[in-house]
Design an enzyme around this catalytic site. Structure first.
Site, mmCIF file in Angstrom:
data_model
loop_
_atom_site.group_PDB
_atom_site.id
_atom_site.type_symbol
_atom_site.label_atom_id
_atom_site.label_comp_id
_atom_site.label_asym_id
_atom_site.label_seq_id
_atom_site.Cartn_x
_atom_site.Cartn_y
_atom_site.Cartn_z
ATOM 1 C CB SER A 91 -0.959 -0.036 1.189
ATOM 2 O OG SER A 91 -1.972 0.924 1.050
ATOM 3 C CG ASP A 223 -6.346 -2.311 -4.232
ATOM 4 O OD1 ASP A 223 -6.991 -1.614 -3.429
ATOM 5 O OD2 ASP A 223 -5.109 -2.426 -4.198
ATOM 6 C CG HIS A 252 -5.424 -2.486 -0.424
ATOM 7 N ND1 HIS A 252 -4.703 -1.914 -1.454
ATOM 8 C CD2 HIS A 252 -5.002 -1.879 0.717
ATOM 9 C CE1 HIS A 252 -3.880 -0.999 -0.951
ATOM 10 N NE2 HIS A 252 -4.037 -0.959 0.353
#
Length: 277
Positions: A91, A223, A252
């Protein structure tokens, strides 16, 4: 990597002072002090995982750029200069990984793996459109009730509430983190999130191009922080790059339910490099 082989790997937790901030470090393996350990058993490669020339205090340490400087300071002061590195970012950690390559070209990074990379247009993503007003404009209104409601709670109540939330979300209890209900942590997380929405806008194509041979991108098909169109744009702009699309519908936030699958995949990607160490 043979998934049938089960090996107990020691995990050591410690807290160090880095950039004037107490920093939690989890070390996997029998080595607790890489700097002072000069024995022949010291590893030749370090895998540095980000959940981000000296360790002087950094202004705005809890902001986006402060967090980048914090990671750089840790690598420069806590890791031997000759030790090869594999940097894995998830991320916003993928953004930090690119910043490390950009600002510390002297570090011997042989691979950088970017998992579900939020490295561009976060505020334009489906979840970003929801999070941006909340984090950038409404977060101040949440600070007061956050402190008034959570600060007086005894630790036992916070622990109970955390366990109940994790159980409702079907998250394994080993992910229990009491800090998630600490007002100080929540405020800092919201502050960092607001900067991510505002500043992570344009993809750093120059850094990507310069370090493309050592980069692996892994995008999700479901995502909401980094939609598939971002993957399509990356493939179009860098057709020669190692840019992969998940075929397993891994979310995610894979750490909650798909951590073993991701660990096995990443280990397989690094198998050839690790065998040469």
């Amino acid at each position: 990597m043979d998934s049938e082989i089960k090996e107990e790997i020691p995990v050591h937790e410690e807290f160090i002072l880095c950039c004037g901030v107490e920093t939690q470090v989890l070390k996997c393996g029998p080595w607790t002090d890489l700097i002072n350990n000069q024995s022949g058993t010291r590893p030749k490669l370090l895998i540095f995982i980000i959940p981000d020339p000296n360790a002087e205090e950094i202004k705005d340490i809890y902001g986006l750029h402060g967090q980048v400087e914090h990671k750089l300071a840790f690598l420069r002061t806590q890791v031997p200069k000759e030790m090869k590195l594999v940097v894995i970012g998830h991320s916003i950690g993928s953004y930090f990984s690119l910043e490390i390559l950009k600002h510390a070209p002297e570090l011997p990074v042989i691979h950088s793996i970017l998992l579900f990379p939020t490295i561009e247009r976060i505020s334009e993503s489906p979840k970003g459109k929801f999070a941006t007003p909340l984090l950038c404009w409404l977060r101040y209104a949440l600070y007061v009730p956050c402190y008034l409601l959570l600060k007086p709670w005894p630790e036992k109540i916070k622990s109970l509430m955390t366990r109940m939330v994790l159980q409702m979300m079907d998250i394994p209890r080993e992910f229990l983190c009491l800090n998630m209900l600490e007002p100080f942590c929540l405020v800092n997380a919201a502050y960092l999130g607001s900067q991510e929405m505002r500043e992570v806008v344009k993809r750093d194509n120059e850094t990507i191009k310069e370090h493309l041979p050592k980069l692996i991108f892994y995008y999700g098909t479901t995502d909401s922080w980094c939609p598939k169109e971002y993957y399509d744009d990356m493939k179009k702009d860098f057709p020669e790059g190692d840019i992969r699309l998940c075929e397993k519908k891994i979310p995610h936030a894979f750490i909650f339910s798909f951590f073993q699958e991701m660990a096995d995949m990443v280990a397989d990607w690094l198998k050839d490099d690790l065998s040469k160490m």
